[in-house]
Scaffold this active site. Structure first.
Site, PDB file in Angstrom:
ATOM      1  N   ASP A 186      41.545  39.070  33.825  1.00  0.00           N
ATOM      2  CA  ASP A 186      40.839  38.777  35.080  1.00  0.00           C
ATOM      3  C   ASP A 186      39.965  39.688  35.483  1.00  0.00           C
ATOM      4  O   ASP A 186      40.562  40.774  35.612  1.00  0.00           O
ATOM      5  CB  ASP A 186      41.848  38.081  36.201  1.00  0.00           C
ATOM      6  CG  ASP A 186      41.292  37.612  37.239  1.00  0.00           C
ATOM      7  OD1 ASP A 186      40.315  36.718  37.266  1.00  0.00           O
ATOM      8  OD2 ASP A 186      41.778  37.917  38.480  1.00  0.00           O
ATOM      9  N   GLU A 270      36.760  34.936  31.357  1.00  0.00           N
ATOM     10  CA  GLU A 270      36.031  34.138  32.109  1.00  0.00           C
ATOM     11  C   GLU A 270      34.461  34.586  31.973  1.00  0.00           C
ATOM     12  O   GLU A 270      34.183  35.726  31.794  1.00  0.00           O
ATOM     13  CB  GLU A 270      36.368  34.172  33.421  1.00  0.00           C
ATOM     14  CG  GLU A 270      37.450  33.242  34.020  1.00  0.00           C
ATOM     15  CD  GLU A 270      37.668  33.294  35.375  1.00  0.00           C
ATOM     16  OE1 GLU A 270      37.551  32.190  36.102  1.00  0.00           O
ATOM     17  OE2 GLU A 270      37.857  34.452  36.225  1.00  0.00           O
ATOM     18  N   CYS A 323      48.708  27.242  39.400  1.00  0.00           N
ATOM     19  CA  CYS A 323      49.928  27.892  39.311  1.00  0.00           C
ATOM     20  C   CYS A 323      49.808  27.938  37.742  1.00  0.00           C
ATOM     21  O   CYS A 323      49.785  27.127  36.755  1.00  0.00           O
ATOM     22  CB  CYS A 323      51.126  27.174  39.589  1.00  0.00           C
ATOM     23  SG  CYS A 323      52.820  27.628  39.314  1.00  0.00           S
ATOM     24  N   ASP A 351      46.263  38.379  40.886  1.00  0.00           N
ATOM     25  CA  ASP A 351      45.229  38.704  39.659  1.00  0.00           C
ATOM     26  C   ASP A 351      45.994  38.378  38.297  1.00  0.00           C
ATOM     27  O   ASP A 351      45.496  37.794  37.284  1.00  0.00           O
ATOM     28  CB  ASP A 351      44.868  39.947  39.689  1.00  0.00           C
ATOM     29  CG  ASP A 351      44.138  40.248  40.923  1.00  0.00           C
ATOM     30  OD1 ASP A 351      43.444  39.316  41.502  1.00  0.00           O
ATOM     31  OD2 ASP A 351      44.255  41.324  41.390  1.00  0.00           O
TER      32      ASP A 351
HETATM   33 ZN   LIG Z   1      54.073  25.963  40.172  1.00  0.00          ZN
END
Ligand SMILES: [Zn+2]
Length: 369
Positions: A186, A270, A323, A351
């Site tokens: 990240d 990313e 999540c 992060d």
């Molecule tokens: Zn969750």
């Protein structure tokens, strides 16, 4: 074929320095002349596309008659000035760049020359360059024997150091490695990245200290009277610090990317469009300075050399809000929330959670079990 560039410090003699200065000047001169003529041609035929297409554009050879001193410098350097201008115009037409500007004395002092019939050679701490003959240089690493030298770019920095960047080409067919270990990264403004294992890349302390020193010296510079002796002195100091920091950053990015490429078979990141991002979020210069773009370039070739993989996932994937345990996506997550808490009971550093999501997304898209 794969390209790789090697950069070394050059130590020209006084005479060679003079010829280098002359070459930088001639390249700039020819570039500006050609640009000027092109602009005139466009002005003249801008309403007649057909006629415009038939026009021939100026070449360095044409100026050599009018300005014979151009013959004293490397003609390949002048030819590359022409190619650079052509490229600049292609970028204008494809919408990738604005209209080319004239180069003034403050422009980057640099030129590129190509290998033709053994005009460029390396031997025992010296590099042979067109017109310059043998120039002393510090070859701190070997260029592998199977690399073919294609071109050299010679640059003089603002503090008066000379460098040569040697562009090589080589045949490379790495055997694809079976992916067993994957890591997600990240992007982080302050520490470069946080990975899915919870590790943070941290810029070394001396680098951060140098940045602080730079900020201080820049403040001093801004208080000095522009053009004064003290201002010039301070400007040189700032330029030296800039160079030092750029080198330290590059070293750090090499080390970090080397480590990752050694440890993992696949790295997922990313695909951030840094230019767009810095504009949107108004981070200004700091995003570029952070070196993410350079880092991902290093990472990519270091992985590919070993038959490993860099996966880029598109930038609108909600890596922060998802999540990583149950997959639920949050409606909102403010920047100040440093800990990610989900209804499912999962709790993690924000992060790290994002990095795990990036890893999973990359594995999903590329069907890595
Ligand atoms: Zn969750």
């Amino acid at each position: 074929m794969v390209n790789k560039a090697y950069q070394f410090r050059l130590y020209p003699t006084k005479e060679q320095e003079q010829l280098l200065a002359k070459t930088f000047g001639c390249v700039r001169f020819v570039y500006n002349k050609m640009l000027e003529e092109r602009i005139q041609i466009y002005e003249k035929f801008k309403d007649d596309k057909e006629a415009l297409k038939k026009q021939t554009f100026p070449t360095p050879a044409k100026y050599k008659k009018e300005f014979p001193w151009l013959k004293e410098v490397d003609s390949l350097a002048l030819a590359n000035a022409q190619l650079n201008l052509q490229k600049a115009f292609q970028n204008v037409f494809s919408g990738r760049a604005g209209f080319p500007k004239f180069k003034n004395r403050k422009a980057k002092q640099s030129y590129t020359t190509n290998v033709v019939n053994g005009n460029i050679q390396l031997s025992d701490g010296y590099i042979k360059l067109p017109k310059l003959k043998w120039v002393k240089f510090k070859q701190h690493r070997e260029i592998p024997a199977h690399h073919i030298i294609k071109a050299c770019t010679i640059t003089k920095t603002k503090t008066g150091k000379y460098y040569v960047s040697i562009l090589t080409e080589y045949e490379h067919q790495p055997v694809s490695k079976e992916i067993q270990t994957v890591v997600g990264l990240d992007f982080s403004m302050n520490t470069l990245y946080v990975d899915s294992e919870g590790k943070r890349a941290n810029y070394p302390r001396f680098y951060r200290q140098a940045l602080e020193k730079l900020a201080k010296e820049q403040r001093i510079l801004s208080r000095r009277k522009k053009g004064s002796n003290r201002w010039h002195k301070q400007r040189l100091k700032v330029a030296k610090l800039h160079e030092k920091i750029a080198n330290q950053r590059k070293d750090f990015l090499h080390k970090e990317s080397h480590q990752l490429a050694k440890l993992y078979d696949c790295v997922v990141i990313e695909d951030l469009n840094m230019k767009g991002m810095s504009q949107v979020l108004n981070f200004g210069k700091s995003v570029h300075d952070n070196g993410w773009g350079m880092f991902t370039t290093f990472l990519q070739y270091k992985l590919e050399e070993q038959g490993k993989k860099l996966i880029k996932i598109d930038k609108w994937f909600p890596s922060s809000k998802t999540c990583s345990c149950c997959g639920q996506v949050k409606e909102s997550l403010s920047l100040s929330e440093r800990t990610f808490r989900c209804e499912c009971g999962f709790e993690s550093d924000r992060d790290v959670n994002a990095a795990i999501n990036i890893k999973h997304e990359g594995m999903k898209r590329f069907a890595i079990a």
